[in-house]
Design a protein around this motif. Structure first.
Motif, PDB file in Angstrom:
ATOM      1  N   GLY A 163      27.926  47.168  41.250  1.00 18.05           N
ATOM      2  CA  GLY A 163      29.128  46.380  41.514  1.00 18.05           C
ATOM      3  C   GLY A 163      30.007  46.911  42.623  1.00 18.05           C
ATOM      4  N   THR A 164      30.468  45.996  43.471  1.00 19.01           N
ATOM      5  CA  THR A 164      31.401  46.385  44.525  1.00 19.01           C
ATOM      6  C   THR A 164      32.799  46.646  43.972  1.00 19.01           C
ATOM      7  OG1 THR A 164      30.141  45.208  46.222  1.00 19.01           O
ATOM      8  CG2 THR A 164      32.454  45.670  46.702  1.00 19.01           C
ATOM      9  N   PRO A 165      33.426  45.721  43.232  1.00 18.88           N
ATOM     10  CA  PRO A 165      34.782  45.984  42.750  1.00 18.88           C
ATOM     11  C   PRO A 165      34.849  47.165  41.794  1.00 18.88           C
ATOM     12  CG  PRO A 165      33.893  43.996  41.727  1.00 18.88           C
ATOM     13  CD  PRO A 165      32.953  44.375  42.818  1.00 18.88           C
ATOM     14  N   THR A 166      33.821  47.358  40.986  1.00 23.14           N
ATOM     15  CA  THR A 166      33.834  48.459  40.027  1.00 23.14           C
ATOM     16  C   THR A 166      33.640  49.812  40.713  1.00 23.14           C
ATOM     17  OG1 THR A 166      31.538  47.818  39.613  1.00 23.14           O
ATOM     18  CG2 THR A 166      33.165  47.173  37.976  1.00 23.14           C
ATOM     19  N   ASN A 167      32.807  49.857  41.731  1.00 22.74           N
ATOM     20  CA  ASN A 167      32.643  51.109  42.471  1.00 22.74           C
ATOM     21  C   ASN A 167      33.864  51.404  43.342  1.00 22.74           C
ATOM     22  OD1 ASN A 167      30.046  52.626  42.094  1.00 22.74           O
ATOM     23  ND2 ASN A 167      29.207  50.568  42.353  1.00 22.74           N
ATOM     24  N   ARG A 168      34.445  50.358  43.899  1.00 22.16           N
ATOM     25  CA  ARG A 168      35.655  50.565  44.697  1.00 22.16           C
ATOM     26  C   ARG A 168      36.818  51.083  43.847  1.00 22.16           C
ATOM     27  NH1 ARG A 168      37.500  47.408  49.936  1.00 22.16           N
ATOM     28  NH2 ARG A 168      35.589  47.528  51.162  1.00 22.16           N
ATOM     29  N   ALA A 169      36.829  50.706  42.577  1.00 21.23           N
ATOM     30  CA  ALA A 169      37.949  51.042  41.699  1.00 21.23           C
ATOM     31  C   ALA A 169      38.167  52.547  41.582  1.00 21.23           C
ATOM     32  CB  ALA A 169      37.725  50.437  40.315  1.00 21.23           C
ATOM     33  N   PHE A 170      37.108  53.339  41.651  1.00 21.08           N
ATOM     34  CA  PHE A 170      37.306  54.788  41.520  1.00 21.08           C
ATOM     35  C   PHE A 170      36.909  55.577  42.765  1.00 21.08           C
ATOM     36  CE2 PHE A 170      32.997  54.158  39.821  1.00 21.08           C
ATOM     37  CZ  PHE A 170      32.288  55.278  40.238  1.00 21.08           C
TER      38      PHE A 170
ATOM     39  N   ASP B 145      31.308  49.441  31.775  1.00 21.89           N
ATOM     40  CA  ASP B 145      32.556  48.951  32.387  1.00 21.89           C
ATOM     41  C   ASP B 145      32.666  47.430  32.337  1.00 21.89           C
ATOM     42  OD1 ASP B 145      31.088  47.874  34.638  1.00 21.89           O
ATOM     43  OD2 ASP B 145      31.135  49.841  35.591  1.00 21.89           O
ATOM     44  N   ALA B 146      31.619  46.741  31.833  1.00 26.58           N
ATOM     45  CA  ALA B 146      31.634  45.276  31.692  1.00 26.58           C
ATOM     46  C   ALA B 146      32.016  44.574  33.000  1.00 26.58           C
ATOM     47  CB  ALA B 146      32.575  44.849  30.573  1.00 26.58           C
ATOM     48  N   TYR B 147      31.735  45.204  34.126  1.00 28.53           N
ATOM     49  CA  TYR B 147      32.076  44.692  35.458  1.00 28.53           C
ATOM     50  C   TYR B 147      33.589  44.523  35.634  1.00 28.53           C
ATOM     51  CZ  TYR B 147      30.517  42.736  39.916  1.00 28.53           C
ATOM     52  OH  TYR B 147      30.249  42.549  41.250  1.00 28.53           O
ATOM     53  N   ASP B 148      34.348  45.383  34.962  1.00 29.86           N
ATOM     54  CA  ASP B 148      35.814  45.370  35.015  1.00 29.86           C
ATOM     55  C   ASP B 148      36.280  46.614  35.763  1.00 29.86           C
ATOM     56  OD1 ASP B 148      38.537  45.800  34.491  1.00 29.86           O
ATOM     57  OD2 ASP B 148      38.432  44.812  32.549  1.00 29.86           O
ATOM     58  N   PRO B 149      36.932  46.440  36.929  1.00 32.23           N
ATOM     59  CA  PRO B 149      37.361  47.591  37.725  1.00 32.23           C
ATOM     60  C   PRO B 149      38.236  48.589  36.959  1.00 32.23           C
ATOM     61  CG  PRO B 149      37.525  45.596  39.030  1.00 32.23           C
ATOM     62  CD  PRO B 149      37.215  45.167  37.629  1.00 32.23           C
ATOM     63  N   GLN B 150      39.119  48.101  36.103  1.00 31.59           N
ATOM     64  CA  GLN B 150      39.978  49.008  35.349  1.00 31.59           C
ATOM     65  C   GLN B 150      39.161  49.878  34.394  1.00 31.59           C
ATOM     66  OE1 GLN B 150      42.970  46.391  33.586  1.00 31.59           O
ATOM     67  NE2 GLN B 150      44.391  46.883  35.238  1.00 31.59           N
TER      68      GLN B 150
END
Length: 417
Positions: A128-135, A101-106
């Motif tokens: 990662g926080t933002p990446t785990n939050r993303a899904f 995911d390259a530390y990218d939430p999308q």
């Protein structure tokens, strides 16, 4: 008088048999497991598949690759020994699918959607926080476990808000609080400057630290700055904080290149305080050595894992076994530069414990078993730490040990100074 097969009883029997046949297949891409219960996607009588979305490229690829390597090493060894015996009596191999995911939430969200298409049983270990939050919302909606992930975000350990989630590493407040307690206990007067990431990660560390020093008359915060996770430099913030005269620098930073650059910049401007660094950006070989950490009076961090780089653990049986399996099954031939290799290996041990206790091949049974682990001494855990998943609001690991960098690795810091 016996009815003919074409009578009412015969029709009922055929209908019931058909209903049982359909219920055994409904929602089951993995076959039928023990006790006649329909299996969840991603598990059969002989195998289970786990997914990891994590940064395998970009600035955080180093620790991201470790999250895959550690789990792969643990279960690679288990599979080679015959597999894992589950609570339903079946022995299964554990397969790992990794997604970058390259530390990218999308990208992380897209990866989760791909996991669903790939019939993955559960998502785990991703960084990662933002990446785990993303899904997270999608995982809750589709009832897919998102567990033992590498984020200190307390939301993931709140059972009411996140019923299909569980964090693995200590929440940010626990880490910040541990350092604050050590500093307050010193009794000496200290001025603290704070630089934190402008998100839940940074705010959590600072909140834990400030709560721990509340009422400590010997500690004063004399400067605070923030930065964005997308920033490429924090030189301006460091220059501002250096002018505060602080002798302690609390640096709640998650980006590896920025941490190295900050260590170097502070030296360039002649500011040499003692530092506190989060556990995920305090690697001796990957961060402290290139950053010139030896120039400072003390670099402090927290840990719950034995560090293979430390001379104290060079011959430790856990460490020797881990390094061998990391090379053989984790496709990681080098000495781990990041603690995430050790953490994800512990994730493997925690998952195995849950598998051993899940009575049915379902996600519901897995979550029940996962949330009932207490005082598990997973491989590589430091004395005084353990895995405990029974406390709502806390991750699998909530206890940490404060350590001080000694030029080669870390040693337990009983006192500050």
């Amino acid at each position: 008088m016996r009815k003919k097969p074409g009578g009412v009883l015969g029709i009922v029997a055929v209908t019931a048999a058909l209903a049982l046949s359909l219920s055994g297949c409904r929602g089951d891409s993995g076959g039928q497991g023990g006790g006649g219960s329909a299996s969840s996607p991603g598990i059969t009588d002989s195998a289970i598949t786990l997914g990891i979305t994590t940064p395998l490229s970009g600035a955080t690829a180093g620790p991201g690759k470790c999250t895959v390597a550690g789990v792969s090493a643990y279960f690679g060894a288990a599979n080679a020994a015959g597999g894992v015996k589950f609570g339903d009596g079946k022995t299964r191999t554990v397969n790992i699918k990794s997604y970058d995911d390259a530390y990218d939430p999308q990208k992380s969200l897209a990866n989760f959607q791909q996991m669903v298409s790939d019939n993955v049983f559960a998502a785990t270990a991703g960084l990662g926080t933002p990446t785990n939050r993303a899904f997270r919302d999608a995982a809750i909606s589709q009832k897919v476990p998102q567990v033992l992930v590498m984020t200190g975000d307390p939301l993931f350990s709140d059972r009411k808000q996140s019923p299909w989630q569980l964090g693995f590493v200590p929440i940010y407040q626990n880490e910040g609080g541990a350092f604050g307690k050590l500093l307050a206990k010193s009794g000496a007067q200290h001025k603290v400057a704070i630089l934190s990431q402008n998100d839940d990660y940074g705010k959590g560390y600072v909140a834990g630290f400030k709560e721990a020093i509340q009422g400590a008359s010997n500690i004063s915060v004399v400067g605070e700055q923030t930065y964005e996770a997308t920033d490429t430099s924090v030189d301006a913030q460091l220059t501002q904080l250096a002018s505060s005269g602080a002798d302690v620098f609390f640096n709640a930073m998650s980006i590896t290149p920025l941490t190295i650059a900050a260590l170097q910049k502070a030296q360039q401007i002649g500011w040499k305080p003692s530092w506190f660094l989060p556990s995920n950006t305090s690697s001796p070989t990957a961060i402290l050595e290139p950053g010139g950490a030896a120039a400072y009076p003390g670099i402090y961090s927290v840990s719950f894992a034995k560090a293979p780089q430390s001379p104290a653990f060079a011959k430790d049986p856990d460490v020797v076994k881990f390094l061998d399996e990391l090379k053989k099954y984790g496709n990681y031939p080098d000495m781990p530069a990041f603690p995430h290799c050790m953490w994800s290996y512990m994730v493997g041990a925690t998952l195995e414990k849950a598998f051993q206790n899940m009575k049915e091949p379902t996600r519901d049974s897995f979550m029940t078993a996962l949330r009932d682990i207490k005082d598990l001494k997973a491989p590589l855990m430091l004395e005084g730490t353990s895995v405990n998943t029974t406390v709502d609001g806390q991750p699998a690991v909530s206890s940490v040990v404060v350590q001080k960098y000694n030029g080669k690795g870390y040693a337990t810091a009983e006192n500050f100074g």
